[in-house]
Design an enzyme around this catalytic site. Structure first.
Site, mmCIF file in Angstrom:
data_model
loop_
_atom_site.group_PDB
_atom_site.id
_atom_site.type_symbol
_atom_site.label_atom_id
_atom_site.label_comp_id
_atom_site.label_asym_id
_atom_site.label_seq_id
_atom_site.Cartn_x
_atom_site.Cartn_y
_atom_site.Cartn_z
ATOM 1 N N ASP A 61 2.365 14.424 16.938
ATOM 2 C CA ASP A 61 2.662 14.601 15.507
ATOM 3 C C ASP A 61 1.371 14.701 14.708
ATOM 4 O OD1 ASP A 61 4.239 14.924 13.250
ATOM 5 O OD2 ASP A 61 4.442 12.786 12.878
ATOM 6 N N LYS B 267 1.547 -3.411 8.886
ATOM 7 C CA LYS B 267 2.641 -2.437 8.855
ATOM 8 C C LYS B 267 3.907 -3.093 9.409
ATOM 9 C CE LYS B 267 3.802 2.111 10.849
ATOM 10 N NZ LYS B 267 3.274 3.196 11.710
ATOM 11 N N LEU C 218 0.815 -1.213 0.000
ATOM 12 C CA LEU C 218 0.000 0.000 0.000
ATOM 13 C C LEU C 218 0.848 1.263 0.000
ATOM 14 C CD1 LEU C 218 -2.800 -0.948 2.562
ATOM 15 C CD2 LEU C 218 -2.983 -0.881 0.078
ATOM 16 N N GLY C 219 1.998 1.227 0.640
ATOM 17 C CA GLY C 219 2.835 2.424 0.708
ATOM 18 C C GLY C 219 3.913 2.243 1.755
ATOM 19 N N GLY D 164 8.986 6.603 6.614
ATOM 20 C CA GLY D 164 10.314 6.627 7.197
ATOM 21 C C GLY D 164 10.602 5.434 8.084
ATOM 22 N N MET D 165 9.580 4.894 8.761
ATOM 23 C CA MET D 165 9.827 3.807 9.722
ATOM 24 C C MET D 165 9.404 2.445 9.206
ATOM 25 S SD MET D 165 9.010 5.220 13.534
ATOM 26 C CE MET D 165 9.546 3.655 14.211
ATOM 27 N N GLY D 166 8.469 2.404 8.250
ATOM 28 C CA GLY D 166 7.965 1.096 7.859
ATOM 29 C C GLY D 166 7.264 1.085 6.525
ATOM 30 N N VAL E 294 3.755 -0.658 4.484
ATOM 31 C CA VAL E 294 2.409 -1.134 4.798
ATOM 32 C C VAL E 294 1.872 -1.956 3.632
ATOM 33 C CG1 VAL E 294 0.095 -0.471 5.537
ATOM 34 C CG2 VAL E 294 2.054 0.923 6.192
#
Length: 677
Positions: free
Chosen positions: A173, A80, A57-58, A61-63, A65
């Site tokens: 955030d 994720k 899906l996309g 920066g961290m993971g 999905v």
């Protein structure tokens, strides 16, 4: 300092959602250049837990999905994965897993659900989350939006933040990319707040846990205290929400898109033009609300998300043309700190129970104390307490006796001069006698109002503004009210230990239906409470309200409802819970307990399943369905059996059913994605 998630038009956001399947893709018609030679993703096609990874899906920066589909029932989730090269960094792993802990701690309908967290050998950490179809709020930025569209979105975000702050969680955030809009029932813009990956608990986390010189957040939406590396609380999120509201209504961010140095200076020192000065279509009252949320000092912002929510709603209906006041230098602090005021309900709801008393502000004059009859626990006699600091959001009830537990529900009747007003609330804070003595206030507990009728909300709003004279406790009625008695008798005949019967629901009711029927039942009880009741009628009414609240609580949460339905052989209700997103591992664990408590159930299921399969082989759908229902009545948590039954029922839905009473209507949500029942 090194920023995280700088937003070059937000192309790097993690994506665990998709646009609605019925919506055309505006880029689909344009020819796309052939992609470079693809490297096959080794995770595609892999089965993780109960889900097969279908496509990517996309990523962010961290993971990364992926879309996952349940191998048995076909429901969709987003999975994720933490980037593999981060696995050796324990701090990043803990931050990744903290997202699941923070979200599950909150548990609110406007916050994305996380169903599971696990690790794929050797060290591929992943979360299983709700799969959403819709669009991020960032899709509405860039051009000014109508206040009538934006304010309902902002109020839902306030609801999500209020729930988070009550549980001691600050998002830190908040930005348009982390606010997702889906269609839900009749709500075209139903909010889901995402990405609690850097959420922080209000208690127990020291500033030293953040690396020195690292900015946690997105610079365009960071509050001054974040830039300065100071402590954050719920008001930090309200600052970010004020920036978001400004951007949506004015069509641009208040401080532009400069570099870090200019953004730092702007957030710390500059005061932007008010939204209505940039876009004259913005109501002045709404502009004032946004400017207050964006105040440089936390003490000058709203005290809680619920207070900001009320201000947004009020501003939308207020036609004031007065220009917003220009900010002035705050007055110098007095040499002697003033004593703290009585605890406002909104302030209490935004702070943990162990927090010190809030500093003195200059609130509007509060209405006089109001006597109230309060049921502290279901089935107990009401006690008379004094209600203070009443607002649309909540109230403070004075007592030095035993207090109901935090997060528990209480029922109360405010004894107003003209009529009693029935309300329900959730306990959000205790003030012990020792704390009250040191703070110069009364002991007691704060409640947040829940499930109020429109009439009750209007009455509370007027009362909080001092528009209703100070009440006088009415004399208790010595005889039964005839009209109330007729209504109570009718309702008592419907009262049952079966929560479905109590709320007039079918056995496979959706979760939306549960909420709607519960609200309707509570509204009916509030209408009765507005009459002058005898002591016995008041007790009966309190008992009825307690039963309705318990039924709503039981049937409104999948993890509680599935166990109730399974033990009562309600396989259609179990199917509804499965479709809400419960994981296969959860259901299998529950099934093991069920079979242990029902000896012989599995054997009966096999006999009826074999008979059903024989009828199905002969294309006799009706008799096959009837046998499958007997099998499911014996083993309602059998996922494979549920799948076979509902697949066959879908194929034969135009065939008259032999016993529609036992099955009830179809449960089409079984094969859909979680969370949309």
């Amino acid at each position: 300092m090194s920023p995280t998630n700088l937003r070059p038009d937000s192309q790097n956001g993690e994506k665990w959602w998709a646009p609605p399947e019925s919506s055309p893709d505006p880029q689909a018609a344009q020819p796309q250049p052939p992609p470079p030679a693809e490297i096959k993703d080794p995770l595609i096609g892999l089965v993780v837990g109960s889900f097969r990874l279908v496509r990517k899906l996309g990523g962010g920066g961290m993971g990364t999905v992926y879309l996952g589909e349940h191998t048995l029932i076909g429901s969709k989730v987003a999975v994720k994965f933490l980037h593999e090269h981060f696995a050796s960094n324990e701090a990043l792993v803990q931050r990744f897993l903290a997202e699941a802990r923070a979200v599950n701690l909150i548990g609110h309908e406007n916050i994305i659900n996380i169903f599971d967290m696990n690790v794929l050998p050797p060290r591929r950490h992943y979360l299983v989350m709700e799969y959403l179809e819709g669009s991020p709020l960032s899709a509405m930025t860039g051009t000014p939006q109508q206040a009538s569209v934006i304010v309902p979105i902002l109020t839902q975000v306030c609801d999500a933040l209020q729930a988070a702050h009550l549980n001691g969680v600050v998002h830190r955030d908040l930005k348009p990319e982390n606010i997702f809009l889906v269609r839900h029932d009749r709500t075209p813009h139903f909010v889901k707040v995402l990405d609690f990956g850097i959420a922080k608990l209000l208690d127990g986390v020291s500033p030293g846990q953040t690396s020195l010189g690292t900015i946690i957040g997105t610079p365009e939406y960071m509050a001054p205290e974040q830039w300065a590396g100071k402590g954050v609380d719920g008001r930090t999120d309200l600052y970010a929400l004020g920036i978001i509201a400004y951007e949506l209504l004015a069509g641009r961010t208040p401080f532009g898109k400069g570099g870090l140095g200019s953004l730092l200076h702007a957030h710390l020192q500059e005061m932007p033009a008010a939204p209505h000065e940039v876009n004259p279509q913005v109501p002045v009252a709404l502009s004032q609300v946004i400017m207050r949320a964006m105040a440089k000092k936390p003490d000058e912002r709203f005290r809680s998300a619920s207070e900001m929510r009320a201000a947004l709603e009020q501003a939308l209906t207020t036609a004031t043309n007065a220009p917003p006041p220009r900010p002035t230098a705050p007055p110098l602090a007095a040499h002697t700190p003033p004593a703290p005021p009585p605890l406002p309900a909104d302030t209490a709801m935004a702070m943990p129970a162990t927090a010190p008393a809030p500093p003195r502000r200059s609130p509007a004059p509060a209405p006089a104390d109001i006597p109230a009859r309060v049921v502290l626990a279901p089935g107990t006699e009401p006690v008379r307490l004094t209600c203070t600091d009443l607002s649309r959001a909540g109230a403070f009830l004075c007592t030095e006796g035993t207090m109901p537990p935090l997060r528990s529900r209480v029922s109360l009747i405010l004894e107003l001069k003209d009529r009693p007003l029935a309300c329900g609330g959730e306990v959000v804070r205790h003030v012990t006698p020792a704390q009250a003595s040191s703070w110069g206030m009364r002991a007691g507990f704060a409640i947040q109002f829940v499930e109020l009728s429109a009439e009750a909300r209007d009455a509370l709003s007027k009362l909080a503004q001092g528009q209703i004279p100070s009440p006088v406790a009415p004399k208790p009625a010595t005889v039964d009210d005839p009209q109330a008695e007729a209504l109570l008798t009718m309702l008592q005949q419907r009262m049952s230990t079966d929560p479905y019967v109590l709320l007039s629901l079918p056995q496979n009711a959706t979760f939306d239906d549960v909420r709607q029927h519960a609200r309707a039942a509570l509204t009916a009880l509030e209408n009765i409470a507005s009459r002058k009741l005898s002591a016995r009628q008041s007790r009966d009414l309190s008992d009825m309200r307690s039963k309705v609240e318990k039924a709503s609580e039981l049937l409104g949460h999948p993890r509680q409802r599935i166990e109730h339905d399974a033990w009562r052989a309600n396989f259609a209700g179990v199917a509804r819970c499965i479709s809400s997103g419960l994981t296969a591992s959860e259901i299998e664990s529950l099934r093991a307990r069920y079979l242990l408590a029902h000896p012989g159930a599995e054997a009966r299921e096999r006999i009826h399943s074999a008979t059903a399969a024989a009828w199905e082989a002969q294309s006799n759908v009706q008799l096959a369905l009837a046998e499958y229902e007997k099998a499911l009545a014996a083993d309602p948590l059998n996922l494979a059996l549920q799948q076979r039954y509902w697949s066959l029922k879908q194929r034969g839905k135009n065939t008259p059913a032999p016993d529609s009473r036992s099955r009830g209507p179809d449960v089409p949500g079984l094969r859909k994605r979680p969370g949309r029942s």
